[in-house]
Design a protein around this motif. Structure first.
Motif, PDB file in Angstrom:
ATOM      1  N   UNK B 167       0.843  -1.198   0.000  1.00  0.00           N
ATOM      2  CA  UNK B 167       0.000   0.000   0.000  1.00  0.00           C
ATOM      3  C   UNK B 167       0.875   1.243   0.000  1.00  0.00           C
ATOM      4  N   UNK B 168       0.367   2.308  -0.612  1.00  0.00           N
ATOM      5  CA  UNK B 168       1.037   3.601  -0.529  1.00  0.00           C
ATOM      6  C   UNK B 168       0.754   4.183   0.859  1.00  0.00           C
ATOM      7  N   UNK B 169       1.584   5.054   1.379  1.00  0.00           N
ATOM      8  CA  UNK B 169       2.858   5.506   0.820  1.00  0.00           C
ATOM      9  C   UNK B 169       3.948   4.438   0.911  1.00  0.00           C
ATOM     10  N   UNK B 170       4.916   4.596   0.011  1.00  0.00           N
ATOM     11  CA  UNK B 170       5.863   3.526  -0.242  1.00  0.00           C
ATOM     12  C   UNK B 170       7.177   4.142  -0.732  1.00  0.00           C
ATOM     13  N   UNK B 171       8.295   3.485  -0.417  1.00  0.00           N
ATOM     14  CA  UNK B 171       9.604   3.932  -0.919  1.00  0.00           C
ATOM     15  C   UNK B 171      10.189   2.837  -1.814  1.00  0.00           C
ATOM     16  N   UNK B 172      10.676   3.262  -2.978  1.00  0.00           N
ATOM     17  CA  UNK B 172      11.210   2.323  -3.965  1.00  0.00           C
ATOM     18  C   UNK B 172      12.672   2.653  -4.251  1.00  0.00           C
TER      19      UNK B 172
END
Lengths: 322, 248
Positions: B167-172
């Motif tokens: 799920x967002x929020x997310x770090x890539x």
């Protein structure tokens, strides 16, 4: 103080870089005058006591639903908890894809000094000081940290490993993980029967000089007799001749095998950046002016389509005789 | 959807790397700087999300004024606005803290950074930002789709790939595969013109520790001269690999 090492396993099996991590941890612990404790996750099909051959006396196996699939937060929380149960202040992690996802999270959770891309044993453990590779292998620099907790992430196959005697005591442990950000793994797709590049001891690599994807059979044949992984240059992966996972070089995978055989690769500076840490480099190219010959240990100027099958045959013969 | 793309300002991939005479610093003399190649894939993916799904794309770097041409290039590629945190990016923890502050303040749904920079190769910042904000972190990401507040991702693992959802929020932590090399966006004239007037906000750095100290740089030991072997005599190579290099 003690040293905690993440002993990664792949579907229950250990690999050479697990042993390399174990030995790195054992030697670091020796420098600190303390013990190293290994932590491995999930069901282990290998006999975990073999870790003792690489200098560890104690391995903790953590099982349960939390570790059925990889979640970097859960591994980091578990390593932190094992450290607090055992007075751990120094963590050793092999720089695999999973290791690199765990280390920064562990660094924040333990307020540690994190030193990644390490290529040697520490030169000092107080303060922790260790050499690392920078500028995609075009330089090295010593980093040190005064932080109370510290983490070393070394490049797989950079420090090496030697098997000794010993047997580790393996115990199941328990840890508290707490609430962590969730990801759901929906599918794991591992290529069977291929040696993953970051850990390969020998690598055979092809470039544009191979003229097309249909000619890769001879690369694979040579790789097979050498028990090597296969790789390619950036243009080859960009043209879709080979998958991205095989692209070695500055923007692909950086490797440091014992033997790197470059076939039909000119040796652009971006390619050399990712492979120049290889201990022995062989270049085969029909252009005597190819820059790769300046970076190689051994070179053959010739048509790859003739030289490579001959080389494969010669190695086969050599192996049969020795 | 608000997307933050974190960019490193790094020496061009063809640069010869030299250090200052005292070996204390990287010698920037005569070096061209570019957007870190790992970041470019994430930037192009973000601009794609902007074009197809109406995302708002902000680019950020931690660096001094000399990094602004690199941010302008990112604006020319299509980012809506840029932030420069005025500090030297000498420590992964320090840089992550700067980025985390901005993410907290502006509530981004998605943070994309390269999995590592090609200068210091730390590979620390995206994971640290995620951990500071308690967001999911997917490293070495080679596939990213967003629908509503859900993301489907593919990450590279040793010897293969793993598909996951989060799920967002997310770090890539991104790399090639987020988009293909041939699909990387190159600034066109209109982009370059409009980049000149897009907002580029400069912020002061927040206080943060430096967790590591940098010692002396050195170059790799020079290779000894290559031994050339006749193409008709591959047996000699086999023998050298066995007896001299001891690798077979």
């Amino acid at each position: 103080m003690s040293v905690i090492v993440y002993l990664e396993n792949w579907e229950g099996k250990f690999k050479k870089n697990t042993f390399e991590a174990a030995q790195y941890a054992a030697k670091t612990a020796e420098m600190m005058g303390t013990d190293a404790i290994g932590v491995t996750f999930g069901e282990i099909s290998d006999d975990a006591s073999v870790i003792g051959k690489y200098g560890l006396n104690k391995v903790i196996n953590l099982k349960g639903d939390d570790f059925k699939e990889f979640n970097n937060y859960k591994i980091a929380a578990a390593l932190k908890d094992v450290a607090s149960q055992n007075g751990g202040d120094t963590f050793i992690i092999s720089g695999t894809f999973n290791g690199k996802a765990v280390a920064p999270v562990l660094a924040i959770n333990t307020e540690a000094g994190l030193i990644t891309n390490v290529t040697e044993m520490p030169s000092s453990t107080s303060p922790l000081t260790v050499k690392r590779s920078v500028f995609s292998s075009k330089g090295f620099v010593e980093y040190s940290t005064e932080a109370a907790n510290r983490i070393i992430v070394f490049i797989p196959n950079s420090v090496g490993v030697t098997e000794g005697e010993g047997s580790a005591e393996v115990n199941e442990g328990s840890v508290s993980i707490g609430e962590v950000p969730a990801v759901n793994v929906t599918e794991v797709d591992r290529v069977k029967g291929k040696i993953p590049l970051p850990e390969a001891e020998r690598v055979v690599s092809g470039g544009r000089g191979m003229k097309g994807p249909d000619n890769w059979g001879m690369i694979e044949d040579l790789a097979e007799v050498l028990d090597a992984g296969t790789a390619c240059s950036k243009p080859v992966s960009d043209m879709g001749w080979r998958p991205h996972t095989e692209h070695v070089g500055q923007t692909g995978i950086a490797i440091n095998p014992d033997l790197y055989v470059a076939i039909g690769i000119s040796g652009a500076i971006q390619h050399l950046a990712g492979v120049s840490n290889s201990k022995t480099i062989v270049a085969i190219n029909n252009d005597a002016e190819a820059p790769f010959f300046k970076a190689a240990d051994y070179g053959i100027v010739g048509d790859a389509f003739e030289v490579v099958p001959k080389l494969t045959k010669a190695i086969k013969k050599f192996k049969a005789e020795n | 959807m608000k997307v933050l793309v974190c960019i490193s300002h790094v020496p061009d991939t063809t640069s010869k790397i030299n250090f200052t005479a005292d070996n204390k610093e990287f010698d920037k003399n005569g070096v061209q700087f570019v957007i870190n190649p790992y970041d470019e894939f994430g930037l192009t993916r973000a601009v794609w999300l902007q074009e197809k799904q109406g995302a708002q794309v902000t680019v950020l770097t931690v660096g001094r004024a000399d990094t602004e041409p690199t941010l302008r290039k990112a604006l020319a590629i299509g980012a809506n606005d840029a932030i420069r945190i005025d500090a030297d990016p000498t420590d992964g923890y320090f840089v992550a803290k700067q980025i985390a502050e901005v993410v907290k303040e502006n509530q981004y749904d998605l943070v994309i950074a390269g999995r590592e920079s090609i200068d210091y190769n730390g590979g620390q910042v995206p994971g640290m930002v995620a951990a500071m904000l308690n967001m999911p972190f997917v490293n070495a990401c080679v596939g990213l789709e967003v629908e509503g507040d859900k993301a489907s991702l593919i990450r590279e693992i040793d010897g293969g790939k793993e598909k996951l959802t989060a799920s967002l929020p997310l770090v890539v932590g991104g790399q090639k595969g987020l988009v293909e090399e041939k699909d990387l966006k190159i600034p066109n004239m209109r982009g370059i013109m409009s980049a000149r007037t897009k907002p580029l906000n400069v912020r002061e750095a927040v206080d943060a520790d430096h967790k590591v100290a940098v010692g002396s740089f050195e170059k790799p030991a020079p290779k000894s001269a290559v031994k050339m072997i006749d193409a008709e005599n591959v047996e000699e190579l086999v023998s050298l690999l066995h007896n001299e290099a001891k690798v077979i």
